[in-house]
Design a protein around this motif. Structure first.
Motif, mmCIF file in Angstrom:
data_model
loop_
_atom_site.group_PDB
_atom_site.id
_atom_site.type_symbol
_atom_site.label_atom_id
_atom_site.label_comp_id
_atom_site.label_asym_id
_atom_site.label_seq_id
_atom_site.Cartn_x
_atom_site.Cartn_y
_atom_site.Cartn_z
ATOM 1 N N ILE A 182 0.845 -1.212 0.000
ATOM 2 C CA ILE A 182 0.000 0.000 0.000
ATOM 3 C C ILE A 182 0.870 1.248 0.000
ATOM 4 N N ILE A 183 1.893 1.232 0.855
ATOM 5 C CA ILE A 183 2.773 2.402 0.966
ATOM 6 C C ILE A 183 3.496 2.682 -0.351
ATOM 7 N N PHE A 184 4.012 1.626 -0.980
ATOM 8 C CA PHE A 184 4.744 1.821 -2.241
ATOM 9 C C PHE A 184 3.815 2.274 -3.365
ATOM 10 N N THR A 185 2.565 1.773 -3.318
ATOM 11 C CA THR A 185 1.583 2.245 -4.305
ATOM 12 C C THR A 185 1.362 3.738 -4.133
ATOM 13 N N ILE A 186 1.227 4.174 -2.893
ATOM 14 C CA ILE A 186 1.043 5.610 -2.611
ATOM 15 C C ILE A 186 2.226 6.402 -3.150
ATOM 16 N N ILE A 187 3.426 5.848 -2.928
ATOM 17 C CA ILE A 187 4.634 6.551 -3.404
ATOM 18 C C ILE A 187 4.593 6.719 -4.919
ATOM 19 N N ILE A 188 4.325 5.615 -5.618
ATOM 20 C CA ILE A 188 4.307 5.668 -7.086
ATOM 21 C C ILE A 188 3.272 6.678 -7.573
ATOM 22 N N LEU A 189 2.065 6.606 -7.026
ATOM 23 C CA LEU A 189 1.001 7.540 -7.439
ATOM 24 C C LEU A 189 1.391 8.987 -7.156
ATOM 25 N N THR A 190 1.994 9.195 -6.004
ATOM 26 C CA THR A 190 2.411 10.553 -5.630
ATOM 27 C C THR A 190 3.449 11.084 -6.609
ATOM 28 N N MET B 115 5.215 0.192 16.568
ATOM 29 C CA MET B 115 6.299 1.177 16.589
ATOM 30 C C MET B 115 7.090 1.130 15.281
ATOM 31 N N ARG B 116 7.374 -0.104 14.860
ATOM 32 C CA ARG B 116 8.137 -0.302 13.636
ATOM 33 C C ARG B 116 7.338 0.192 12.419
ATOM 34 N N LYS B 117 6.011 -0.134 12.517
ATOM 35 C CA LYS B 117 5.112 0.275 11.433
ATOM 36 C C LYS B 117 5.075 1.795 11.304
ATOM 37 N N THR B 118 4.987 2.464 12.422
ATOM 38 C CA THR B 118 4.934 3.933 12.419
ATOM 39 C C THR B 118 6.204 4.503 11.810
ATOM 40 N N LYS B 119 7.328 3.871 12.135
ATOM 41 C CA LYS B 119 8.610 4.327 11.604
ATOM 42 C C LYS B 119 8.637 4.202 10.077
ATOM 43 N N ILE B 120 8.208 3.022 9.640
ATOM 44 C CA ILE B 120 8.199 2.781 8.185
ATOM 45 C C ILE B 120 7.286 3.784 7.498
ATOM 46 N N PHE B 121 6.112 3.995 8.100
ATOM 47 C CA PHE B 121 5.134 4.912 7.515
ATOM 48 C C PHE B 121 5.694 6.336 7.421
ATOM 49 N N THR B 122 6.333 6.779 8.491
ATOM 50 C CA THR B 122 6.890 8.141 8.522
ATOM 51 C C THR B 122 7.967 8.314 7.456
ATOM 52 N N ILE B 123 8.845 7.320 7.372
ATOM 53 C CA ILE B 123 9.928 7.393 6.374
ATOM 54 C C ILE B 123 9.335 7.414 4.963
ATOM 55 N N THR B 124 8.345 6.548 4.746
ATOM 56 C CA THR B 124 7.725 6.478 3.416
ATOM 57 C C THR B 124 7.075 7.792 3.040
ATOM 58 N N LEU B 125 6.346 8.369 4.000
ATOM 59 C CA LEU B 125 5.668 9.641 3.760
ATOM 60 C C LEU B 125 6.672 10.742 3.405
ATOM 61 N N ALA B 126 7.749 10.781 4.139
ATOM 62 C CA ALA B 126 8.790 11.787 3.889
ATOM 63 C C ALA B 126 9.389 11.595 2.505
ATOM 64 N N LEU B 127 9.643 10.337 2.174
ATOM 65 C CA LEU B 127 10.213 10.006 0.860
ATOM 66 C C LEU B 127 9.256 10.423 -0.271
ATOM 67 N N ALA B 128 7.980 10.116 -0.081
ATOM 68 C CA ALA B 128 6.970 10.445 -1.093
ATOM 69 C C ALA B 128 6.890 11.946 -1.310
ATOM 70 N N THR B 129 6.917 12.695 -0.195
ATOM 71 C CA THR B 129 6.830 14.153 -0.288
ATOM 72 C C THR B 129 8.023 14.716 -1.060
ATOM 73 N N VAL B 130 9.208 14.242 -0.692
ATOM 74 C CA VAL B 130 10.426 14.722 -1.366
ATOM 75 C C VAL B 130 10.379 14.398 -2.849
ATOM 76 N N MET B 131 9.952 13.156 -3.177
ATOM 77 C CA MET B 131 9.955 12.728 -4.579
ATOM 78 C C MET B 131 8.891 13.454 -5.394
ATOM 79 N N SER B 132 7.752 13.732 -4.745
ATOM 80 C CA SER B 132 6.706 14.430 -5.491
ATOM 81 C C SER B 132 7.083 15.887 -5.742
ATOM 82 N N LEU B 133 7.819 16.473 -4.830
ATOM 83 C CA LEU B 133 8.225 17.875 -4.999
ATOM 84 C C LEU B 133 9.430 18.012 -5.922
ATOM 85 N N TYR B 134 10.135 16.910 -6.127
ATOM 86 C CA TYR B 134 11.372 16.965 -6.892
ATOM 87 C C TYR B 134 11.181 17.525 -8.316
ATOM 88 N N PRO B 135 10.152 17.024 -9.060
ATOM 89 C CA PRO B 135 10.016 17.550 -10.428
ATOM 90 C C PRO B 135 9.793 19.056 -10.453
#
Lengths: 157, 226
Positions: free
Chosen positions: A9-17, B1-21
């Motif tokens: 789910i997380i990676f799907t969100i990343i790709i879409l984003t 706890m581990r899940k929250t960590k993964i989620f936070t990192i993923t969110l940060a990564l997504a934000t950076v990558m979406s803003l990159y273009p």
């Protein structure tokens, strides 16, 4: 297993984003403009305002009574024993038997008078009839914007 | 706890990558953040009120004196009103409409376009109604394109399109009255101008306009379109 699902789910969100981010990164702009106008095509309308014989001369005058610029020409039909000659300005007799008015007639404008000398062959007195025919045509323009008369499109009055 | 960590990192990564273009685009542009285009007719930039959606053509021209067959100067170009470099295309559509809805070919309304020196014509879009053209040159802020329209005229053939001929006789004179198809017909023109960022031009043109464009080495000119 549950962790795997979460990861998918997380990676799907990343790709879409990423994809949506790429699309919105382009700058584009558009404007639209419209306009229209209408044209009025009036009939060629040149009429004879003077057609009289005075002191052995035939006098013919035309007027553009329409709304468009016109060119005009006149054909005089007369018996063979009559010879018509003229030195009137702007009028010229061509080989086809027409007297051509060289100027374009603006709406409401009158032509100069075509004054024709009536020369009767022989000395015998004779009755005769002269008929004046007028033709006019709308003004055409060539590729360089120069006006000309296209006598293929002629309206006989 | 581990899940929250993964989620936070993923969110940060997504934000950076979406803003990159966007960041990359701005970095490459380095010339501003707004794109804009306007239309210039016979040397005058057209303006519109805020409540209007479109610009109005022919307003400053006395079209009432339009004569059949006569060519009238009519210069139209686009201007970059934004603050970034852009590529421009125009979509031109023309029509002739009669009162009685009789169909008249819009080809009677002749527009003289750029001869190919400054604008590329998309041959696939050429119809008697119009055409789409691409400005070869990248347009910098404040710069005008070359004119894509140079003049207009109504074809002499219009004199030959006749609805009806009637002859009336009065005082010994016969008069032929002709009802022309083009009489009181409405001649209309629609021009849509589109601009896209010049940075990363080929990709942007393909993504937004859906055509393949070949650019020169420094990406300031469209060499060909496909």
């Amino acid at each position: 297993m549950k962790n795997k699902k979460t990861l998918i789910i997380i990676f799907t969100i990343i790709i879409l984003t990423i994809l949506s981010g790429a699309v919105y990164a382009y700058f584009a702009s558009q404007i639209e403009s419209n306009g229209d106008f209408s044209v009025s095509l009036d009939n060629a309308n040149v009429r004879i305002t003077k057609n009289q014989i005075l002191n052995g001369k035939l006098n013919v005058e035309l007027e553009n009574s329409g709304k468009e610029e016109q060119y005009a020409r006149i054909k005089i039909v007369a018996p063979e024993f009559i010879k018509l000659t003229s030195t009137s300005t702007y009028w010229k007799l061509e080989d086809d038997g027409y007297w051509y008015y060289s100027n374009m007639l603006e709406p409401g404008e009158k032509s100069s008078v075509l004054q024709l000398d009536i020369n009767v062959k022989g000395t015998q007195n004779r009755d005769f009839k002269i008929v004046t025919n007028v033709e006019s045509t709308n003004v055409w323009y060539d590729g360089n914007g120069r006006p000309y008369a296209n006598w293929e499109f002629t309206y006989k009055n | 706890m581990r899940k929250t960590k993964i989620f936070t990192i993923t969110l940060a990564l997504a934000t950076v990558m979406s803003l990159y273009p966007i960041k990359r685009a701005n970095a490459i542009l380095n010339s501003g953040t707004t794109i804009g285009v306007c239309i210039v007719e016979n040397g005058e930039r057209l303006e519109k009120d805020d409540d209007e959606d479109e610009f109005t053509l022919f307003e400053s021209i006395d079209t009432s004196k339009t004569r059949i067959g006569k060519k009238y100067p009519y210069e139209v170009c686009a201007k970059n009103s934004g603050d970034m470099n852009e590529f421009v295309r125009v979509i031109i559509t023309k029509n002739i409409t009669c009162d009685d809805n009789k169909k008249i070919s819009p080809s009677l309304f002749i527009l003289e376009f750029d001869d190919g020196t400054n604008w590329l014509t998309d041959e696939k879009t050429v119809t008697e109604n119009g055409v789409t053209m691409y400005c070869k040159k990248m347009i910098t802020p404040g710069e005008e394109t070359a004119n894509f329209i140079k003049s207009y005229m109504l074809d002499n053939k219009a004199w030959g399109l006749i609805n009806e001929e009637t002859v009336t006789e009065e005082n010994g004179y016969k008069t032929m009255n002709i009802n022309y198809q083009l009489d009181n017909a409405s001649i209309s023109l629609n021009i849509t101008i589109e601009a896209v960022q010049a940075s990363n031009g080929a990709d942007v043109i393909e993504n937004i306009w859906g055509i393949e464009a070949e650019l020169n080495d420094d990406e300031t000119e469209i060499i060909s379109i496909n």
